[in-house]
Design an enzyme around this catalytic site. Structure first.
Site, PDB file in Angstrom:
ATOM      1  N   TYR A 192      47.819  73.609  17.907  1.00 42.89           N
ATOM      2  CA  TYR A 192      48.194  72.685  18.990  1.00 42.89           C
ATOM      3  C   TYR A 192      49.546  73.049  19.598  1.00 42.89           C
ATOM      4  O   TYR A 192      49.974  72.412  20.560  1.00 42.89           O
ATOM      5  CB  TYR A 192      48.077  71.225  18.578  1.00 42.89           C
ATOM      6  CG  TYR A 192      48.803  70.735  17.338  1.00 42.89           C
ATOM      7  CD1 TYR A 192      50.157  70.973  17.130  1.00 42.89           C
ATOM      8  CD2 TYR A 192      48.115  69.973  16.384  1.00 42.89           C
ATOM      9  CE1 TYR A 192      50.804  70.473  16.006  1.00 42.89           C
ATOM     10  CE2 TYR A 192      48.754  69.468  15.263  1.00 42.89           C
ATOM     11  CZ  TYR A 192      50.115  69.735  15.079  1.00 42.89           C
ATOM     12  OH  TYR A 192      50.753  69.243  13.974  1.00 42.89           O
TER      13      TYR A 192
ATOM     14  N   LYS B 163      56.259  72.606  17.146  1.00 43.54           N
ATOM     15  CA  LYS B 163      55.583  73.854  16.747  1.00 43.54           C
ATOM     16  C   LYS B 163      55.562  74.838  17.918  1.00 43.54           C
ATOM     17  O   LYS B 163      55.654  76.052  17.710  1.00 43.54           O
ATOM     18  CB  LYS B 163      54.159  73.563  16.262  1.00 43.54           C
ATOM     19  CG  LYS B 163      54.063  72.725  14.993  1.00 43.54           C
ATOM     20  CD  LYS B 163      54.535  73.449  13.762  1.00 43.54           C
ATOM     21  CE  LYS B 163      54.154  72.705  12.476  1.00 43.54           C
ATOM     22  NZ  LYS B 163      54.743  73.296  11.264  1.00 43.54           N
TER      23      LYS B 163
HETATM   24  C1  HXC Z   1      55.097  55.845  13.829  1.00 37.26           C
HETATM   25  C2  HXC Z   1      56.668  56.532  12.282  1.00 37.26           C
HETATM   26  C3  HXC Z   1      55.656  56.858  11.335  1.00 37.26           C
HETATM   27  C4  HXC Z   1      54.296  56.617  11.735  1.00 37.26           C
HETATM   28  C5  HXC Z   1      57.577  57.307  10.452  1.00 37.26           C
HETATM   29  N1  HXC Z   1      57.828  56.833  11.681  1.00 37.26           N
HETATM   30  N2  HXC Z   1      56.258  57.332  10.219  1.00 37.26           N
HETATM   31  N3  HXC Z   1      56.389  56.057  13.506  1.00 37.26           N
HETATM   32  N4  HXC Z   1      54.078  56.122  12.981  1.00 37.26           N
HETATM   33  N5  HXC Z   1      53.284  56.875  10.902  1.00 37.26           N
HETATM   34  C6  HXC Z   1      59.129  56.621  12.307  1.00 37.26           C
HETATM   35  C7  HXC Z   1      59.941  55.580  11.547  1.00 37.26           C
HETATM   36  O1  HXC Z   1      59.545  54.282  11.914  1.00 37.26           O
HETATM   37  C8  HXC Z   1      61.346  55.919  12.036  1.00 37.26           C
HETATM   38  O2  HXC Z   1      61.567  55.484  13.336  1.00 37.26           O
HETATM   39  C9  HXC Z   1      61.321  57.430  12.120  1.00 37.26           C
HETATM   40  O3  HXC Z   1      59.942  57.806  12.232  1.00 37.26           O
HETATM   41  C10 HXC Z   1      61.906  58.092  10.896  1.00 37.26           C
HETATM   42  O4  HXC Z   1      61.232  57.570   9.757  1.00 37.26           O
HETATM   43  P1  HXC Z   1      61.761  57.818   8.270  1.00 37.26           P
HETATM   44  O5  HXC Z   1      60.748  57.273   7.327  1.00 37.26           O
HETATM   45  O6  HXC Z   1      63.170  57.350   8.141  1.00 37.26           O
HETATM   46  O7  HXC Z   1      61.792  59.402   8.242  1.00 37.26           O
HETATM   47  P2  HXC Z   1      62.039  60.394   7.073  1.00 37.26           P
HETATM   48  O8  HXC Z   1      62.289  59.709   5.770  1.00 37.26           O
HETATM   49  O9  HXC Z   1      63.050  61.308   7.562  1.00 37.26           O
HETATM   50  O10 HXC Z   1      60.588  61.103   6.915  1.00 37.26           O
HETATM   51  C11 HXC Z   1      60.158  62.083   7.792  1.00 37.26           C
HETATM   52  C12 HXC Z   1      58.677  61.912   8.165  1.00 37.26           C
HETATM   53  C13 HXC Z   1      57.732  61.850   6.940  1.00 37.26           C
HETATM   54  C14 HXC Z   1      58.348  63.062   9.082  1.00 37.26           C
HETATM   55  C15 HXC Z   1      58.542  60.594   8.938  1.00 37.26           C
HETATM   56  O11 HXC Z   1      56.392  61.753   7.394  1.00 37.26           O
HETATM   57  C16 HXC Z   1      57.837  63.069   6.033  1.00 37.26           C
HETATM   58  O12 HXC Z   1      58.808  63.207   5.294  1.00 37.26           O
HETATM   59  N6  HXC Z   1      56.833  63.956   6.021  1.00 37.26           N
HETATM   60  C17 HXC Z   1      56.815  65.166   5.175  1.00 37.26           C
HETATM   61  C18 HXC Z   1      55.410  65.547   4.781  1.00 37.26           C
HETATM   62  C19 HXC Z   1      54.453  65.762   5.924  1.00 37.26           C
HETATM   63  O13 HXC Z   1      54.507  65.034   6.947  1.00 37.26           O
HETATM   64  N7  HXC Z   1      53.514  66.721   5.772  1.00 37.26           N
HETATM   65  C20 HXC Z   1      52.460  66.905   6.778  1.00 37.26           C
HETATM   66  C21 HXC Z   1      52.426  68.276   7.224  1.00 37.26           C
HETATM   67  S1  HXC Z   1      50.929  68.640   8.149  1.00 37.26           S
HETATM   68  P3  HXC Z   1      62.343  54.086  13.685  1.00 37.26           P
HETATM   69  O14 HXC Z   1      62.424  54.065  15.173  1.00 37.26           O
HETATM   70  O15 HXC Z   1      61.484  52.997  13.117  1.00 37.26           O
HETATM   71  O16 HXC Z   1      63.674  54.181  12.985  1.00 37.26           O
HETATM   72  C22 HXC Z   1      51.417  69.296   9.622  1.00 37.26           C
HETATM   73  C23 HXC Z   1      50.457  69.967  10.571  1.00 37.26           C
HETATM   74  C24 HXC Z   1      49.057  69.433  10.508  1.00 37.26           C
HETATM   75  O17 HXC Z   1      52.533  69.294   9.932  1.00 37.26           O
HETATM   76  C25 HXC Z   1      48.178  70.136  11.536  1.00 37.26           C
HETATM   77  C26 HXC Z   1      46.691  69.811  11.328  1.00 37.26           C
HETATM   78  C27 HXC Z   1      45.802  70.639  12.193  1.00 37.26           C
HETATM   79  P1  NAP Z   2      53.222  69.173   2.698  1.00 39.32           P
HETATM   80  O1  NAP Z   2      52.658  69.478   1.352  1.00 39.32           O
HETATM   81  O2  NAP Z   2      53.534  67.779   3.053  1.00 39.32           O
HETATM   82  O3  NAP Z   2      54.505  70.106   2.891  1.00 39.32           O
HETATM   83  C1  NAP Z   2      55.634  69.753   3.569  1.00 39.32           C
HETATM   84  C2  NAP Z   2      56.821  70.198   2.729  1.00 39.32           C
HETATM   85  O4  NAP Z   2      57.993  70.105   3.516  1.00 39.32           O
HETATM   86  C3  NAP Z   2      57.041  69.367   1.477  1.00 39.32           C
HETATM   87  O5  NAP Z   2      57.130  70.203   0.343  1.00 39.32           O
HETATM   88  C4  NAP Z   2      58.370  68.660   1.719  1.00 39.32           C
HETATM   89  O6  NAP Z   2      59.107  68.583   0.503  1.00 39.32           O
HETATM   90  C5  NAP Z   2      59.035  69.606   2.719  1.00 39.32           C
HETATM   91  N1  NAP Z   2      59.985  68.924   3.604  1.00 39.32           N
HETATM   92  C6  NAP Z   2      59.722  67.898   4.464  1.00 39.32           C
HETATM   93  N2  NAP Z   2      60.828  67.529   5.088  1.00 39.32           N
HETATM   94  C7  NAP Z   2      61.817  68.341   4.634  1.00 39.32           C
HETATM   95  C8  NAP Z   2      63.201  68.466   4.928  1.00 39.32           C
HETATM   96  N3  NAP Z   2      63.791  67.645   5.810  1.00 39.32           N
HETATM   97  N4  NAP Z   2      63.923  69.420   4.300  1.00 39.32           N
HETATM   98  C9  NAP Z   2      63.316  70.241   3.393  1.00 39.32           C
HETATM   99  N5  NAP Z   2      62.014  70.180   3.078  1.00 39.32           N
HETATM  100  C10 NAP Z   2      61.269  69.242   3.695  1.00 39.32           C
HETATM  101  O7  NAP Z   2      52.276  69.681   3.851  1.00 39.32           O
HETATM  102  P2  NAP Z   2      51.420  71.020   4.112  1.00 39.32           P
HETATM  103  O8  NAP Z   2      50.183  70.526   4.732  1.00 39.32           O
HETATM  104  O9  NAP Z   2      51.353  71.910   2.926  1.00 39.32           O
HETATM  105  O10 NAP Z   2      52.296  71.700   5.250  1.00 39.32           O
HETATM  106  C11 NAP Z   2      52.879  72.991   5.104  1.00 39.32           C
HETATM  107  C12 NAP Z   2      53.029  73.630   6.462  1.00 39.32           C
HETATM  108  O11 NAP Z   2      51.762  73.866   7.041  1.00 39.32           O
HETATM  109  C13 NAP Z   2      53.797  72.774   7.456  1.00 39.32           C
HETATM  110  O12 NAP Z   2      54.621  73.602   8.250  1.00 39.32           O
HETATM  111  C14 NAP Z   2      52.697  72.171   8.287  1.00 39.32           C
HETATM  112  O13 NAP Z   2      53.153  71.785   9.576  1.00 39.32           O
HETATM  113  C15 NAP Z   2      51.744  73.340   8.355  1.00 39.32           C
HETATM  114  N6  NAP Z   2      50.364  73.011   8.700  1.00 39.32           N
HETATM  115  C16 NAP Z   2      49.635  72.185   7.923  1.00 39.32           C
HETATM  116  C17 NAP Z   2      48.316  71.931   8.245  1.00 39.32           C
HETATM  117  C18 NAP Z   2      47.435  71.047   7.389  1.00 39.32           C
HETATM  118  O14 NAP Z   2      46.305  70.784   7.781  1.00 39.32           O
HETATM  119  N7  NAP Z   2      47.869  70.594   6.237  1.00 39.32           N
HETATM  120  C19 NAP Z   2      47.748  72.539   9.376  1.00 39.32           C
HETATM  121  C20 NAP Z   2      48.536  73.369  10.169  1.00 39.32           C
HETATM  122  C21 NAP Z   2      49.851  73.609   9.817  1.00 39.32           C
HETATM  123  P3  NAP Z   2      60.081  67.339   0.155  1.00 39.32           P
HETATM  124  O15 NAP Z   2      59.309  66.094   0.405  1.00 39.32           O
HETATM  125  O16 NAP Z   2      60.439  67.576  -1.296  1.00 39.32           O
HETATM  126  O17 NAP Z   2      61.258  67.496   1.055  1.00 39.32           O
END
Ligand code: HXC
Ligand code: NAP
Length: 282
Positions: free
Chosen positions: A157, A172
């Site tokens: 995307y 991205k």
């Molecule tokens: C709307 C949201 C939300 C949600 C958080 N926020 N989750 N808003 N819907 N589901 C908002 C909060 O309300 C807040 O805004 C702001 O985002 C920051 O939230 P925090 O919880 O304080 O953020 P933080 O602790 O820094 O956490 C970061 C995060 C969290 C991105 C929100 O999801 C995270 O840590 N994720 C790491 C793991 C992850 O997401 N892995 C997925 C990777 S898959 P306000 O305004 O209320 O203060 C991927 C690609 C997939 O990336 C592709 C598939 C094809």
């Molecule tokens: P995941 O397990 O949630 O991995 C995300 C990792 O990022 C966690 O280990 C988390 O560790 C770390 N992280 C998040 N915020 C961070 C920060 N502020 N500083 C340092 N580390 C941080 O998800 P995943 O699916 O394996 O994703 C891996 C990669 O693949 C990502 O770049 C994602 O966008 C990409 N991707 C995923 C998919 C999918 O379908 N899953 C598809 C396309 C691309 P901590 O919580 O310990 O910080």
């Protein structure tokens, strides 16, 4: 077609990364964990870095059992000075840095008109800022060394766009452009910078934030022409291949690993999936 499971140690010739030092952000979970396993199994010293070191425990235990050389570091990639200090420290301890994998990410589904400024920033700062900070500071050492690889994890995307994830798609896209820009800047200095764009694969972060229920997961799966998600092994093996000498002349590229998902996007004229009377070969 079912995934073929090959042990990490057989993805590439054994010892492909022997004597090398790698840093994997977010290396304790999901894809990052699988990349870290592969690098360690093929001989590298692997440092994994993320916010919560409890996420590193499983890898540390596996490494001990396997005799891999690894270390766990605390890092929030949103902090530029923390990225600099961590990378400087790693190079001071090991004398060099061969590979950086920018894998850390944050994501969740939210319609754009409901996304707060803080929520936008939360994802942009992890994905775009964090990747730049690590790339820059690793790049400084790699420029001095005259070698190194950097690998960025994006998503298709980045160029198709995707409703519901404007923050992640925009970030991205920025990382993809960063990949090409740094590749061109640093190619004369022996540094290669590439990216991969995986389709959906299971990870706790993705499941929790993107497909929290089985119905949503199944709907996404049905859209993948291959009919299944990738395994983290399938994606990680391609990551390692791009980092290996097999790709010594590849830089600035992005390898799509999505089971055909981005090719089928839209399916305007036919779903092509259901053989019937009219589909008999002629
Ligand atoms: C709307 C949201 C939300 C949600 C958080 N926020 N989750 N808003 N819907 N589901 C908002 C909060 O309300 C807040 O805004 C702001 O985002 C920051 O939230 P925090 O919880 O304080 O953020 P933080 O602790 O820094 O956490 C970061 C995060 C969290 C991105 C929100 O999801 C995270 O840590 N994720 C790491 C793991 C992850 O997401 N892995 C997925 C990777 S898959 P306000 O305004 O209320 O203060 C991927 C690609 C997939 O990336 C592709 C598939 C094809
Ligand atoms: P995941 O397990 O949630 O991995 C995300 C990792 O990022 C966690 O280990 C988390 O560790 C770390 N992280 C998040 N915020 C961070 C920060 N502020 N500083 C340092 N580390 C941080 O998800 P995943 O699916 O394996 O994703 C891996 C990669 O693949 C990502 O770049 C994602 O966008 C990409 N991707 C995923 C998919 C999918 O379908 N899953 C598809 C396309 C691309 P901590 O919580 O310990 O910080």
């Amino acid at each position: 077609m079912s995934p073929i499971l090959v042990p990490q140690s057989q993805w590439l010739p054994s010892k492909t990364f022997a004597g090398q030092v790698a840093l994997v952000t977010g290396g304790g979970t999901g894809l990052g964990l699988e990349i870290s396993r592969g690098l360690a199994a093929l001989g590298a010293h692997v440092a994994i870095a993320s916010r919560n070191q409890a996420h590193h425990q499983a890898f540390l235990e596996e490494a001990q059992a396997q005799g891999w050389s690894v270390e766990s570091l605390a890092l929030d990639v949103r902090e530029a000075s923390a990225c600099r200090d961590l990378i400087d420290g790693l190079v001071e301890r090991h004398g060099k840095l061969d590979h950086l994998v920018n894998n850390a990410a944050g994501n969740f589904v939210c319609p754009s008109h409901r996304l707060s400024a803080n929520a936008w920033r939360a994802v942009l700062s992890i994905v775009l800022d964090g990747t730049f900070y690590c790339s820059k500071h690793a790049g400084i050492h790699m420029l001095r060394q005259g070698f190194g690889t950097q690998l960025n994890i994006v998503a298709t995307y980045a160029w198709t766009g995707m409703p519901g994830v404007v923050h992640s798609a925009s970030a991205k896209a920025g990382v993809l452009t960063m990949t090409k820009t740094l590749a061109a800047e640093w190619a004369p200095y022996g540094i290669r910078v590439n990216a991969v764009a995986p389709g959906p694969f299971a990870s706790e972060g993705a499941k929790g934030n993107l497909w929290p229920d089985d119905e949503t997961e199944e709907r996404i799966r049905r859209n993948v022409p291959m009919g299944r998600f990738a395994t983290t092994q399938e994606v990680a093996a391609q990551c390692l291949w791009l980092m290996s000498p097999a790709c010594a002349y590849v830089t600035g590229d992005c390898l799509t690993i999505d089971g055909g998902l981005s090719l089928g996007a839209g399916r305007l004229f036919a779903d092509g999936q259901r053989p019937g009377k009219r589909d008999e070969p002629r």
